[in-house]
Design a protein around this motif. Sequence first.
Motif, PDB file in Angstrom:
ATOM      1  N   ALA A  89       0.413  -0.749   0.006  1.00  0.00           N
ATOM      2  CA  ALA A  89       0.538   0.046  -0.356  1.00  0.00           C
ATOM      3  C   ALA A  89       0.730   1.176   0.367  1.00  0.00           C
ATOM      4  N   ARG A  90       0.533   2.459  -0.144  1.00  0.00           N
ATOM      5  CA  ARG A  90       0.995   3.701   0.138  1.00  0.00           C
ATOM      6  C   ARG A  90       1.456   3.820   1.348  1.00  0.00           C
ATOM      7  N   ARG A  91       2.844   4.147   1.367  1.00  0.00           N
ATOM      8  CA  ARG A  91       3.365   4.704   2.339  1.00  0.00           C
ATOM      9  C   ARG A  91       2.713   5.570   3.122  1.00  0.00           C
ATOM     10  N   GLU A  92       2.271   6.339   3.149  1.00  0.00           N
ATOM     11  CA  GLU A  92       1.345   7.642   3.759  1.00  0.00           C
ATOM     12  C   GLU A  92      -0.675   6.839   4.229  1.00  0.00           C
ATOM     13  N   ASP A  93      -0.398   6.026   3.972  1.00  0.00           N
ATOM     14  CA  ASP A  93      -2.298   5.953   3.983  1.00  0.00           C
ATOM     15  C   ASP A  93      -1.993   5.228   5.470  1.00  0.00           C
ATOM     16  N   ALA A  94      -4.018   5.651   6.001  1.00  0.00           N
ATOM     17  CA  ALA A  94      -3.810   5.025   7.462  1.00  0.00           C
ATOM     18  C   ALA A  94      -3.173   3.503   7.796  1.00  0.00           C
ATOM     19  N   GLY A  95      -3.984   2.878   6.778  1.00  0.00           N
ATOM     20  CA  GLY A  95      -4.213   1.308   6.549  1.00  0.00           C
ATOM     21  C   GLY A  95      -3.107   1.122   7.088  1.00  0.00           C
ATOM     22  N   GLN A  96      -3.033  -0.663   8.470  1.00  0.00           N
ATOM     23  CA  GLN A  96      -2.162  -1.264   8.777  1.00  0.00           C
ATOM     24  C   GLN A  96      -2.502  -2.439   8.781  1.00  0.00           C
ATOM     25  N   SER A  97      -3.150  -2.985   8.028  1.00  0.00           N
ATOM     26  CA  SER A  97      -3.857  -4.585   8.303  1.00  0.00           C
ATOM     27  C   SER A  97      -4.794  -4.688   6.647  1.00  0.00           C
ATOM     28  N   LEU A  98      -4.523  -6.014   6.395  1.00  0.00           N
ATOM     29  CA  LEU A  98      -5.885  -6.066   5.621  1.00  0.00           C
ATOM     30  C   LEU A  98      -7.203  -5.669   5.600  1.00  0.00           C
ATOM     31  N   ALA A  99      -7.503  -5.614   6.770  1.00  0.00           N
ATOM     32  CA  ALA A  99      -9.257  -5.514   6.898  1.00  0.00           C
ATOM     33  C   ALA A  99      -9.277  -3.405   6.861  1.00  0.00           C
ATOM     34  N   ASP A 100      -8.098  -2.767   7.721  1.00  0.00           N
ATOM     35  CA  ASP A 100      -8.313  -1.531   7.075  1.00  0.00           C
ATOM     36  C   ASP A 100      -8.506  -1.109   5.354  1.00  0.00           C
ATOM     37  N   PHE A 101      -8.059  -2.380   4.847  1.00  0.00           N
ATOM     38  CA  PHE A 101      -8.654  -1.707   3.669  1.00  0.00           C
ATOM     39  C   PHE A 101     -10.578  -2.396   3.043  1.00  0.00           C
ATOM     40  N   ARG A 102     -10.936  -2.855   3.606  1.00  0.00           N
ATOM     41  CA  ARG A 102     -12.233  -2.671   3.021  1.00  0.00           C
ATOM     42  C   ARG A 102     -13.042  -1.370   2.732  1.00  0.00           C
ATOM     43  N   GLY A 103     -13.465  -1.546   2.146  1.00  0.00           N
ATOM     44  CA  GLY A 103     -14.106  -0.810   0.698  1.00  0.00           C
ATOM     45  C   GLY A 103     -13.496  -0.303   0.320  1.00  0.00           C
ATOM     46  N   ARG A 104     -11.590   0.009  -0.036  1.00  0.00           N
ATOM     47  CA  ARG A 104     -10.925  -0.091  -1.113  1.00  0.00           C
ATOM     48  C   ARG A 104     -11.529  -0.488  -2.224  1.00  0.00           C
ATOM     49  N   ILE A 105      -9.519   0.467  -3.033  1.00  0.00           N
ATOM     50  CA  ILE A 105      -9.771   0.006  -4.140  1.00  0.00           C
ATOM     51  C   ILE A 105      -8.037  -0.760  -4.622  1.00  0.00           C
ATOM     52  N   ALA A 106      -8.335  -2.214  -5.051  1.00  0.00           N
ATOM     53  CA  ALA A 106      -7.016  -3.331  -5.178  1.00  0.00           C
ATOM     54  C   ALA A 106      -7.146  -3.055  -5.957  1.00  0.00           C
ATOM     55  N   ALA A 107      -6.033  -3.646  -6.854  1.00  0.00           N
ATOM     56  CA  ALA A 107      -5.158  -3.742  -7.831  1.00  0.00           C
ATOM     57  C   ALA A 107      -4.720  -5.345  -7.778  1.00  0.00           C
ATOM     58  N   ALA A 108      -5.076  -5.910  -9.388  1.00  0.00           N
ATOM     59  CA  ALA A 108      -4.214  -7.226  -9.460  1.00  0.00           C
ATOM     60  C   ALA A 108      -3.205  -6.872 -11.020  1.00  0.00           C
ATOM     61  N   ASN A 109      -2.613  -8.190 -11.150  1.00  0.00           N
ATOM     62  CA  ASN A 109      -2.139  -8.305 -12.658  1.00  0.00           C
ATOM     63  C   ASN A 109      -3.023  -8.894 -13.650  1.00  0.00           C
ATOM     64  N   SER A 110      -4.197  -9.714 -12.820  1.00  0.00           N
ATOM     65  CA  SER A 110      -4.835 -10.021 -13.815  1.00  0.00           C
ATOM     66  C   SER A 110      -5.760 -11.337 -13.168  1.00  0.00           C
ATOM     67  N   PRO A 111      -7.324 -11.647 -13.653  1.00  0.00           N
ATOM     68  CA  PRO A 111      -7.506 -12.493 -13.116  1.00  0.00           C
ATOM     69  C   PRO A 111      -7.394 -14.006 -13.189  1.00  0.00           C
ATOM     70  N   ASP A 112      -6.411 -14.340 -13.411  1.00  0.00           N
ATOM     71  CA  ASP A 112      -5.270 -16.213 -14.179  1.00  0.00           C
ATOM     72  C   ASP A 112      -4.525 -15.761 -12.681  1.00  0.00           C
ATOM     73  N   SER A 113      -4.368 -14.686 -12.326  1.00  0.00           N
ATOM     74  CA  SER A 113      -2.365 -14.620 -11.107  1.00  0.00           C
ATOM     75  C   SER A 113      -2.985 -15.693 -10.027  1.00  0.00           C
ATOM     76  N   GLN A 114      -2.411 -16.711  -9.648  1.00  0.00           N
ATOM     77  CA  GLN A 114      -2.266 -16.777  -8.331  1.00  0.00           C
ATOM     78  C   GLN A 114      -1.797 -15.623  -7.163  1.00  0.00           C
ATOM     79  N   SER A 115      -0.080 -15.339  -7.673  1.00  0.00           N
ATOM     80  CA  SER A 115       0.143 -14.056  -6.113  1.00  0.00           C
ATOM     81  C   SER A 115      -0.959 -13.071  -6.723  1.00  0.00           C
ATOM     82  N   GLY A 116      -1.044 -12.190  -7.778  1.00  0.00           N
ATOM     83  CA  GLY A 116      -1.608 -10.890  -7.543  1.00  0.00           C
ATOM     84  C   GLY A 116      -3.077 -10.215  -6.834  1.00  0.00           C
ATOM     85  N   TYR A 117      -4.038 -12.216  -7.346  1.00  0.00           N
ATOM     86  CA  TYR A 117      -5.434 -11.968  -7.275  1.00  0.00           C
ATOM     87  C   TYR A 117      -5.588 -13.509  -6.521  1.00  0.00           C
TER      88      TYR A 117
END
Length: 244
Positions: A89-117
Amino acid sequence: MSANIAFPMYDIQPAATDALAKAVQRYFPGARFQRPADLLSHWRDDDLLLSQTCGYPLVTLLPDVQVVGQFHYTAPGCEAGNYRSTLMARREDAGQSLADFRGRIAAANSPDSQSGYHALRNSTGHDDAHFRSIVWSGSHRHSLALLQNGTADLAAIDCVSLALFEHYIPQALTGLKAIGETALTPGLPLITSKHTSAETLAALREVLGKLAGEKAIAEPLLIGGFSAASRRDYDIILKASSYA
């Protein structure tokens, strides 16, 4: 004999990838090194001698290829032939865990990526509503860029790619931080065509084991070893996915 080779998954330092390919060609002089644009067609090629794919495409899209094995990587987060992803995540973001990013926007490389999606989705308990939306970036590096420019808030980046970025393209991580990690999963499989003979398959495993011990070739790619593997070693990927 099948004669095409490629190492498309961790081609972050092309000179290091070239050196690995040339080393394989020493043992298989008829092999042609490629940087294929269409990976799925490349992986399905009847003339495939050696390539590296992702675990999710292996178990869902490539039923006929043979698994040669997996490299063991020395990147932080890897254990023997297994790897995990780091949540960035961005260093300036207050979020410190996955739970803190509920309702936010995720980026992933592709729908068939194990590691990214899929690793990210598994980490939310397959909760499709955890993120407001997912932006498909096309690559791990582009996912990081989407974090940097504020288009997305969180991305799962496999630990080998992350370590290679840190070493070769440190600017790709400027202004970013790690806030967690995903579960271990089998590392990226090295594959060969269904037409590759048992003798050639055994030779590939022997050669890759040797090359994993050649420091000049292995260390620039963070390769620390090699082990043979089979499709059964990747069954856990389907079991972890709600699509199974």
